[in-house]
Design a protein around this motif. Structure first.
Motif, PDB file in Angstrom:
ATOM      1  N   ALA A  51       0.836  -1.201   0.000  1.00 47.77           N
ATOM      2  CA  ALA A  51       0.000   0.000   0.000  1.00 47.77           C
ATOM      3  C   ALA A  51       0.869   1.249   0.000  1.00 47.77           C
ATOM      4  CB  ALA A  51      -0.925   0.000   1.215  1.00 47.77           C
ATOM      5  N   THR A  52       0.446   2.257  -0.731  1.00 46.69           N
ATOM      6  CA  THR A  52       1.166   3.527  -0.787  1.00 46.69           C
ATOM      7  C   THR A  52       0.486   4.549   0.120  1.00 46.69           C
ATOM      8  OG1 THR A  52      -0.154   4.366  -2.639  1.00 46.69           O
ATOM      9  CG2 THR A  52       1.802   3.053  -3.181  1.00 46.69           C
ATOM     10  N   SER A  54      -0.535   7.389  -0.731  1.00 43.20           N
ATOM     11  CA  SER A  54      -1.675   7.935  -1.475  1.00 43.20           C
ATOM     12  C   SER A  54      -2.910   7.053  -1.323  1.00 43.20           C
ATOM     13  CB  SER A  54      -1.314   8.071  -2.960  1.00 43.20           C
ATOM     14  OG  SER A  54      -2.422   8.514  -3.704  1.00 43.20           O
ATOM     15  N   GLU A  55      -2.704   5.732  -1.422  1.00 46.15           N
ATOM     16  CA  GLU A  55      -3.823   4.797  -1.276  1.00 46.15           C
ATOM     17  C   GLU A  55      -4.407   4.846   0.134  1.00 46.15           C
ATOM     18  OE1 GLU A  55      -2.382   1.384  -4.497  1.00 46.15           O
ATOM     19  OE2 GLU A  55      -1.971   1.142  -2.354  1.00 46.15           O
ATOM     20  N   ILE A  56      -3.517   4.899   1.117  1.00 43.72           N
ATOM     21  CA  ILE A  56      -3.972   4.935   2.511  1.00 43.72           C
ATOM     22  C   ILE A  56      -4.789   6.195   2.774  1.00 43.72           C
ATOM     23  CG2 ILE A  56      -3.208   5.099   4.918  1.00 43.72           C
ATOM     24  CD1 ILE A  56      -0.801   3.366   4.112  1.00 43.72           C
ATOM     25  N   SER A  57      -4.352   7.318   2.174  1.00 40.75           N
ATOM     26  CA  SER A  57      -5.056   8.593   2.398  1.00 40.75           C
ATOM     27  C   SER A  57      -6.474   8.583   1.837  1.00 40.75           C
ATOM     28  CB  SER A  57      -4.265   9.746   1.775  1.00 40.75           C
ATOM     29  OG  SER A  57      -4.244   9.629   0.353  1.00 40.75           O
ATOM     30  N   GLN A  58      -6.780   7.617   0.962  1.00 35.99           N
ATOM     31  CA  GLN A  58      -8.113   7.527   0.364  1.00 35.99           C
ATOM     32  C   GLN A  58      -9.033   6.558   1.117  1.00 35.99           C
ATOM     33  OE1 GLN A  58      -8.916   9.582  -2.205  1.00 35.99           O
ATOM     34  NE2 GLN A  58      -6.839  10.376  -1.926  1.00 35.99           N
ATOM     35  N   LYS A  59      -8.512   5.895   2.127  1.00 35.77           N
ATOM     36  CA  LYS A  59      -9.308   4.931   2.869  1.00 35.77           C
ATOM     37  C   LYS A  59     -10.424   5.652   3.636  1.00 35.77           C
ATOM     38  CE  LYS A  59      -6.917   1.190   1.878  1.00 35.77           C
ATOM     39  NZ  LYS A  59      -7.505   0.073   1.108  1.00 35.77           N
ATOM     40  N   GLU A 175      -7.416  -5.124   6.751  1.00 34.19           N
ATOM     41  CA  GLU A 175      -6.934  -3.747   6.865  1.00 34.19           C
ATOM     42  C   GLU A 175      -6.565  -3.351   8.295  1.00 34.19           C
ATOM     43  OE1 GLU A 175      -8.944  -1.235   3.182  1.00 34.19           O
ATOM     44  OE2 GLU A 175      -9.759  -1.032   5.215  1.00 34.19           O
TER      45      GLU A 175
END
Length: 289
Positions: A51-52, A54-59, A175
């Motif tokens: 996971a990046t 950027s991806e985490i910030s969209q969770k 997650e």
């Protein structure tokens, strides 16, 4: 049940680590901040699954993780101030009796059932927390110094309630580690800001080691608590949180006797006995629902 047991064991060991901080004169706040970086690393690098940021910030749970990160570091500061002004007994009672907040929230919002047996168990748990932590001649609530104990009570309850709510509504299977890592990263950033404002930049090697020693069990204590709250486990927060809180107080007290030769008064021993009874009653009531 195994995840709850592991969470209790690891959470109780954290109190031992804090005792060792005092013994070896480790800067506790600096070690706490380092611990958050270590805990974040455990989740991100070992369980991130590529996971990046950027991806985490969209969770969907990222806002909750930021709020929890702030609460984690803020409540630690409040806990330290409570212990300083009111004593360790008051700090312990204020933090652990906050179990009533997530229990009431679960009953009102999630419509979780409270049997007579569970109600008795929760009441006994609160009594046990008080009796286990009270010391001879030790802290009692001073009306002039109720602010920080009250903040600790409310803050600890909000943390438990928020963790359960986000786990129930936003965190999907698999997650949990990365969610926990996000919480710790937010707490670490806030800690760095506080250190910068304090200009407390002198960090020793033993402080770094202390932070590492604290960070690993701290990470897994949250992981196992979140797993214990999953629907396929105990799930019911009105069961998990009372057992978790009272067992941590009880086991930490026992660790104090075994490792640090702490002396207990009769009330403490009665509290341990009531704690065991409350855990049994709550566990039995969970099986009946």
């Amino acid at each position: 049940m195994i995840y709850l047991i592991l969470s209790i064991l690891i959470s109780s060991s954290i109190f031992v680590i804090f005792k060792l901080f005092d013994k070896y004169q480790i800067n506790t706040f600096q070690a706490i901040v380092i611990n958050y970086f270590v805990a974040f690393s455990c989740g991100f690098f070992f369980y991130g699954n590529g996971a990046t940021i950027s991806e985490i910030s969209q969770k969907p749970w990222i806002v909750g993780a930021v709020i929890l990160g702030f609460l984690f570091i803020a409540i630690f500061i409040v806990m330290a101030r409570t212990a300083q002004q009111n004593g360790l007994s008051v700090a312990s009672v204020s933090g652990k009796m906050s179990v009533v907040i997530p229990v009431v929230f679960a009953v009102i919002v999630y419509k979780e059932q409270l049997s007579i047996l569970k109600i008795i168990g929760i009441i006994l748990a609160l009594v046990a927390v008080y009796l286990t932590t009270v010391k001879k001649g030790g802290g009692s609530f001073d009306r002039k110094k109720l602010l920080f104990p009250a903040l600790l009570f409310v803050g600890s309850g909000i943390i438990d309630t928020t963790i359960k709510h986000i786990e129930k509504t936003s965190v999907v299977d698999g997650e949990t580690p990365i969610f926990s890592a996000a919480i710790f990263s937010c707490a670490a950033v806030i800690g760095i800001v506080i250190i910068t404002l304090r200009r407390d930049f002198k960090i020793t090697g033993k402080t770094i080691l202390g932070g590492i020693a604290l960070g690993i069990p701290n990470f897994y204590s949250i992981i196992f608590l979140l797993k214990a709250l999953r629907p396929d486990q105990l799930g019911d927060s009105s069961t998990v949180f009372p057992i978790n809180n009272v067992a941590i107080v009880m086991l930490s007290t026992i660790f104090g006797i075994l490792f640090f030769k702490e002396k207990l008064i009769l009330k403490n021993w009665i509290g341990i006995g009531i704690a065991i009874l409350s855990i049994v009653l709550i566990a039995i009531s969970a099986q009946q629902l």
